[in-house]
Design an enzyme around this catalytic site. Structure first.
Site, mmCIF file in Angstrom:
data_model
loop_
_atom_site.group_PDB
_atom_site.id
_atom_site.type_symbol
_atom_site.label_atom_id
_atom_site.label_comp_id
_atom_site.label_asym_id
_atom_site.label_seq_id
_atom_site.Cartn_x
_atom_site.Cartn_y
_atom_site.Cartn_z
ATOM 1 N N LYS A 183 -34.154 -21.378 -41.234
ATOM 2 C CA LYS A 183 -33.668 -20.081 -41.917
ATOM 3 C C LYS A 183 -32.489 -20.737 -43.297
ATOM 4 O O LYS A 183 -32.338 -21.336 -43.502
ATOM 5 C CB LYS A 183 -33.010 -19.664 -40.687
ATOM 6 C CG LYS A 183 -32.307 -18.490 -41.339
ATOM 7 C CD LYS A 183 -32.109 -17.845 -42.341
ATOM 8 C CE LYS A 183 -30.557 -17.561 -42.366
ATOM 9 N NZ LYS A 183 -29.326 -17.411 -43.397
ATOM 10 N N GLY A 240 -22.220 -24.903 -40.270
ATOM 11 C CA GLY A 240 -21.492 -23.578 -40.184
ATOM 12 C C GLY A 240 -20.789 -23.187 -39.713
ATOM 13 O O GLY A 240 -19.730 -24.290 -39.495
ATOM 14 N N SER A 241 -20.456 -22.065 -40.328
ATOM 15 C CA SER A 241 -18.334 -21.568 -39.343
ATOM 16 C C SER A 241 -18.939 -20.598 -38.277
ATOM 17 O O SER A 241 -19.848 -20.670 -38.080
ATOM 18 C CB SER A 241 -18.284 -20.505 -40.483
ATOM 19 O OG SER A 241 -19.653 -19.113 -40.173
ATOM 20 N N GLY A 244 -20.173 -17.711 -37.349
ATOM 21 C CA GLY A 244 -21.583 -17.591 -37.146
ATOM 22 C C GLY A 244 -22.199 -18.607 -36.297
ATOM 23 O O GLY A 244 -23.279 -17.528 -35.714
ATOM 24 N N GLY A 245 -21.727 -19.875 -35.495
ATOM 25 C CA GLY A 245 -22.097 -20.893 -34.522
ATOM 26 C C GLY A 245 -21.579 -19.707 -33.358
ATOM 27 O O GLY A 245 -23.059 -19.602 -32.509
ATOM 28 N N GLU A 264 -22.990 -27.158 -35.150
ATOM 29 C CA GLU A 264 -21.656 -27.847 -35.531
ATOM 30 C C GLU A 264 -20.659 -26.887 -36.467
ATOM 31 O O GLU A 264 -21.438 -26.402 -37.355
ATOM 32 C CB GLU A 264 -22.572 -28.677 -36.617
ATOM 33 C CG GLU A 264 -23.245 -29.746 -35.572
ATOM 34 C CD GLU A 264 -22.986 -30.389 -34.318
ATOM 35 O OE1 GLU A 264 -21.513 -31.038 -34.999
ATOM 36 O OE2 GLU A 264 -22.529 -31.323 -33.565
ATOM 37 N N CYS A 301 -16.380 -30.448 -43.568
ATOM 38 C CA CYS A 301 -16.665 -29.388 -42.172
ATOM 39 C C CYS A 301 -14.776 -30.751 -41.751
ATOM 40 O O CYS A 301 -14.485 -31.005 -41.151
ATOM 41 C CB CYS A 301 -17.146 -29.760 -41.622
ATOM 42 S SG CYS A 301 -18.768 -31.408 -41.458
ATOM 43 N N GLU A 392 -9.024 -22.814 -39.293
ATOM 44 C CA GLU A 392 -9.597 -23.901 -40.451
ATOM 45 C C GLU A 392 -8.879 -22.783 -42.197
ATOM 46 O O GLU A 392 -9.912 -21.521 -41.813
ATOM 47 C CB GLU A 392 -11.142 -23.915 -40.553
ATOM 48 C CG GLU A 392 -11.626 -24.706 -41.507
ATOM 49 C CD GLU A 392 -13.465 -24.785 -41.907
ATOM 50 O OE1 GLU A 392 -13.855 -24.356 -40.973
ATOM 51 O OE2 GLU A 392 -13.802 -25.793 -42.150
HETATM 52 P P1 NAP Z 1 -22.028 -19.579 -42.483
HETATM 53 O O1 NAP Z 1 -21.396 -19.046 -43.166
HETATM 54 O O2 NAP Z 1 -21.310 -19.846 -41.577
HETATM 55 O O3 NAP Z 1 -23.013 -19.484 -42.238
HETATM 56 C C1 NAP Z 1 -23.996 -20.377 -42.151
HETATM 57 C C2 NAP Z 1 -25.349 -20.339 -42.031
HETATM 58 O O4 NAP Z 1 -25.362 -19.221 -40.543
HETATM 59 C C3 NAP Z 1 -26.356 -19.133 -43.361
HETATM 60 O O5 NAP Z 1 -27.222 -18.914 -43.309
HETATM 61 C C4 NAP Z 1 -25.868 -17.488 -42.213
HETATM 62 O O6 NAP Z 1 -26.870 -17.401 -43.070
HETATM 63 C C5 NAP Z 1 -26.120 -17.705 -40.672
HETATM 64 N N1 NAP Z 1 -25.232 -16.504 -39.922
HETATM 65 C C6 NAP Z 1 -23.740 -16.729 -40.431
HETATM 66 N N2 NAP Z 1 -23.138 -15.692 -39.550
HETATM 67 C C7 NAP Z 1 -24.535 -15.690 -38.923
HETATM 68 C C8 NAP Z 1 -24.368 -14.233 -37.741
HETATM 69 N N3 NAP Z 1 -23.108 -13.881 -36.997
HETATM 70 N N4 NAP Z 1 -25.755 -13.882 -37.165
HETATM 71 C C9 NAP Z 1 -26.814 -15.156 -37.794
HETATM 72 N N5 NAP Z 1 -27.297 -15.909 -38.896
HETATM 73 C C10 NAP Z 1 -25.623 -16.130 -39.060
HETATM 74 O O7 NAP Z 1 -21.364 -20.853 -42.758
HETATM 75 P P2 NAP Z 1 -21.287 -22.142 -44.524
HETATM 76 O O8 NAP Z 1 -20.231 -20.576 -45.176
HETATM 77 O O9 NAP Z 1 -22.662 -21.957 -45.018
HETATM 78 O O10 NAP Z 1 -20.549 -23.464 -43.905
HETATM 79 C C11 NAP Z 1 -19.342 -23.624 -44.577
HETATM 80 C C12 NAP Z 1 -18.671 -23.674 -42.923
HETATM 81 O O11 NAP Z 1 -19.431 -24.521 -42.360
HETATM 82 C C13 NAP Z 1 -17.780 -24.542 -42.767
HETATM 83 O O12 NAP Z 1 -16.735 -23.235 -41.485
HETATM 84 C C14 NAP Z 1 -17.920 -25.430 -42.258
HETATM 85 O O13 NAP Z 1 -16.318 -26.919 -41.820
HETATM 86 C C15 NAP Z 1 -18.757 -26.323 -41.772
HETATM 87 N N6 NAP Z 1 -19.831 -27.085 -41.382
HETATM 88 C C16 NAP Z 1 -19.551 -27.916 -40.582
HETATM 89 C C17 NAP Z 1 -20.340 -28.832 -40.388
HETATM 90 C C18 NAP Z 1 -20.093 -29.929 -39.437
HETATM 91 O O14 NAP Z 1 -21.550 -30.516 -39.530
HETATM 92 N N7 NAP Z 1 -19.592 -29.230 -38.191
HETATM 93 C C19 NAP Z 1 -20.960 -29.185 -42.259
HETATM 94 C C20 NAP Z 1 -20.951 -28.310 -42.771
HETATM 95 C C21 NAP Z 1 -19.634 -27.523 -43.020
HETATM 96 P P3 NAP Z 1 -26.286 -15.531 -43.930
HETATM 97 O O15 NAP Z 1 -25.666 -16.662 -45.059
HETATM 98 O O16 NAP Z 1 -27.737 -15.149 -44.510
HETATM 99 O O17 NAP Z 1 -25.573 -15.199 -43.498
#
Ligand code: NAP
Length: 526
Positions: A183, A240-241, A244-245, A264, A301, A392
């Site tokens: 995706k 991601g967040s 979302g996760g 993650e 992250c 965070e």
């Molecule tokens: P995000 O907003 O959660 O988006 C990640 C993906 O998930 C996007 O493709 C988004 O799709 C999708 N998504 C989010 N909410 C969703 C939902 N409710 N239903 C279905 N799909 C959903 O995160 P981001 O802004 O890309 O990344 C930043 C975050 O990632 C930070 O919190 C950071 O700490 C974390 N992160 C963690 C790691 C790790 O390894 N632990 C590594 C890097 C980053 P759409 O954009 O199409 O909505």
């Protein structure tokens, strides 16, 4: 060349109605290419192809999968400057970072290629029959790890290469024998399509089944939701967040057939500054941490978002030094107006919390979309009483908590949510803080001594994960070759004819892998 279309298996397709563009945060303008979001029909086609491909791909040998993974790495390298320029135009990140991330992505792919070529990763175990055993004879049982089925991968915005289209999740799932549907992240759809084209070219060159990989564009959550609910999908990888996760995890659990979601997510990565370290090296650590907090505009992250110390002059000096150092650093461009919008609003919400003092805030004029760093501080009791302070703030932000004493420091650590990392800064004093170390160890996936949490080495000993909400399953890592374990399940054959067993379990051990035979590790044939 970027087309703006989806890859449904080996074919480009764009029958959907919804379109979108990516954004260049450096120029503050939309990029030109128009992307078409995947339609329901295309989602059905991609999952159906993945399901068919699984029947073939799960039986592909380690040697052939290794060729495929190495070829993906070659094809990514062959994308050359177009990939780097597209990456930069969709993220505002500098070329050096793009090249570093490409190197890491290629390294990950090649590491998995080596792992599956050698083959012992399947943990083959053979317990031979003993027909003379009393009171009942013992049967022949043989076990190995087998792939789960089609995997859907969601990449994070902040790692368009290493944690996205051909990132760690995809490389590990393909290595395991699982077809992958990505995706694509809407913020780097062009980077995603280029990398997808490399995977498809590699699949075709090495004779992999059509559907082993698909790349679906999306501009909102609908495509992801539809994929998670699709019965052909057998596991999810998400970076991601927390919001979302968690949403995807709940959705997957509510399916008639629940499936695992390896998410993650965010983390504040607590750092404990012990008293001697604050006194002897406080100024040095302040400088180092100003760099770590602002690295990549704080969009990691593993960013150190929380520093815990014991109240006193040394900690006050550290806060002052950190505040002075951090404003000397020029802000850098953040990934997208949405990310900077979220950063500014989450920072402001945090700063409104009662008892929180802002000790540094970059106030000079900056270009649009640049993230202004901030340092805040709060008393231990206030922090304990208000969990909003534990969240965070994704960006160049950190909070120093001034604890009353060691007991309060320990209580705070034990009340934190699960974290990816925890760091201890100490000078000949660690032995006196056994309880602090234990408390921290219970909350994190990786503990660091006298260093910074930013920078995640890709190696077999790395654990990138941690107790919830750092990840949804702390038993697994998302980085390093061990991450392949997320996409497999153990499977046993009982009294199965030798010639029909997979090579990994045959008497002759034709792959010459290490196996556990009747309790002993060996590469010998039976
Ligand atoms: P995000 O907003 O959660 O988006 C990640 C993906 O998930 C996007 O493709 C988004 O799709 C999708 N998504 C989010 N909410 C969703 C939902 N409710 N239903 C279905 N799909 C959903 O995160 P981001 O802004 O890309 O990344 C930043 C975050 O990632 C930070 O919190 C950071 O700490 C974390 N992160 C963690 C790691 C790790 O390894 N632990 C590594 C890097 C980053 P759409 O954009 O199409 O909505």
């Amino acid at each position: 060349m970027i087309t703006g279309k989806n890859y449904i298996g080996n074919l480009l397709s764009s029958i959907g109605k919804r379109t979108f563009k990516t954004f260049n945060p450096q120029t503050n303008l939309e990029n030109e290419i128009v992307y078409t979001e995947a339609s329901e029909v295309e989602i059905e086609q991609a999952t159906s192809l993945a399901s068919e491909a699984f029947n073939v791909f799960q039986k592909v040998s380690g040697a052939k999968k290794s060729e495929f993974l190495n070829e993906i790495a070659n094809e990514i390298e062959a994308l050359g400057d177009e990939l780097i320029q597209t990456y930069c135009s969709e993220t505002g990140l500098p070329e050096g970072r793009a090249m570093g991330e490409r190197g890491r992505t290629v390294f990950q792919l090649r590491s998995f290629a080596n792992l599956v070529k050698e083959g012992s990763w399947v943990e083959a175990a053979i317990d031979t029959a003993d027909l003379s055993r009393q009171p009942i004879p013992k049967v022949d049982i043989r076990k190995m790890l087998v792939p789960l089925g089609p995997v859907v991968v969601f990449g994070a915005s902040n790692f368009p290469l290493a944690y996205s289209t051909a990132g760690g999740d995809t490389a590990a799932a393909l290595a395991a024998g699982c077809p992958v549907i990505v995706k694509s992240h809407p913020m780097h759809a062009g980077t995603g399509e280029l990398v997808a084209s490399a995977i498809i070219a590699a699949a075709e060159k090495t004779g992999m089944p059509n559907g082993v990989f698909s790349n679906l564009n999306s501009s909102g959550i609908e495509v992801g939701v539809s994929l998670v609910k699709n019965s052909r999908v057998k596991a999810i990888g998400f970076t991601g967040s927390i919001r979302g996760g968690r949403a995807l995890y709940d959705m997957a659990a509510q399916r008639p057939e629940p499936i695992p979601v390896f998410a993650e997510m965010g983390s504040v990565n607590p750092v404990v500054l012990l008293p001697n370290a604050a006194q002897i090296k406080g100024a040095e650590w302040a400088k180092t941490y100003a760099g770590s907090i602002t690295l990549g505009a704080g969009q990691f992250c593993t960013n150190p978002g929380l520093i815990l110390g014991i109240k006193g002059d040394d900690l006050s000096n550290f806060i002052q030094d950190l505040s002075n150092e951090i404003v000397k650093i020029e802000p850098t461009c953040m990934l997208h107006p949405n990310i900077i919008g979220a950063y500014e609003s989450n920072k402001a919400k945090m700063q409104e919390q009662s008892g929180l003092e802002t000790t540094a805030s970059f106030s000079k004029e900056t270009s649009k979309n640049y993230g202004r760093q901030a340092i805040t501080t709060v008393e231990g009791a206030t922090f304990l009483a208000n969990t909003a302070l534990h969240q965070e703030v994704f960006g160049p932000f950190s909070m120093v908590v001034q604890c009353e004493n060691v007991q309060q420091l320990e209580e705070i650590i034990s009340k934190l949510e699960g974290q990816l990392t925890g760091t201890i800064l100490a000078e000949n004093e660690l032995q006196n803080y056994e309880n602090i170390v234990s408390a921290l160890q219970n909350r994190v996936g990786r503990i660091i001594f006298n260093g910074v949490p930013t920078g995640v080495e890709v190696c077999p000993a790395m654990v990138h994960g941690g107790p919830y909400p750092a990840s949804t399953d702390s038993r697994f890592t998302a980085v390093g070759i061990e991450s392949i374990k997320r996409w497999v399940r153990p499977f046993s054959y009982q009294s199965w004819p030798n010639e029909l067993l997979p090579d990994e379990l045959k008497d002759e051990n034709p792959l010459n892998i290490t196996r556990l035979v009747d309790g002993l590790k060996t590469t010998k044939a039976l």
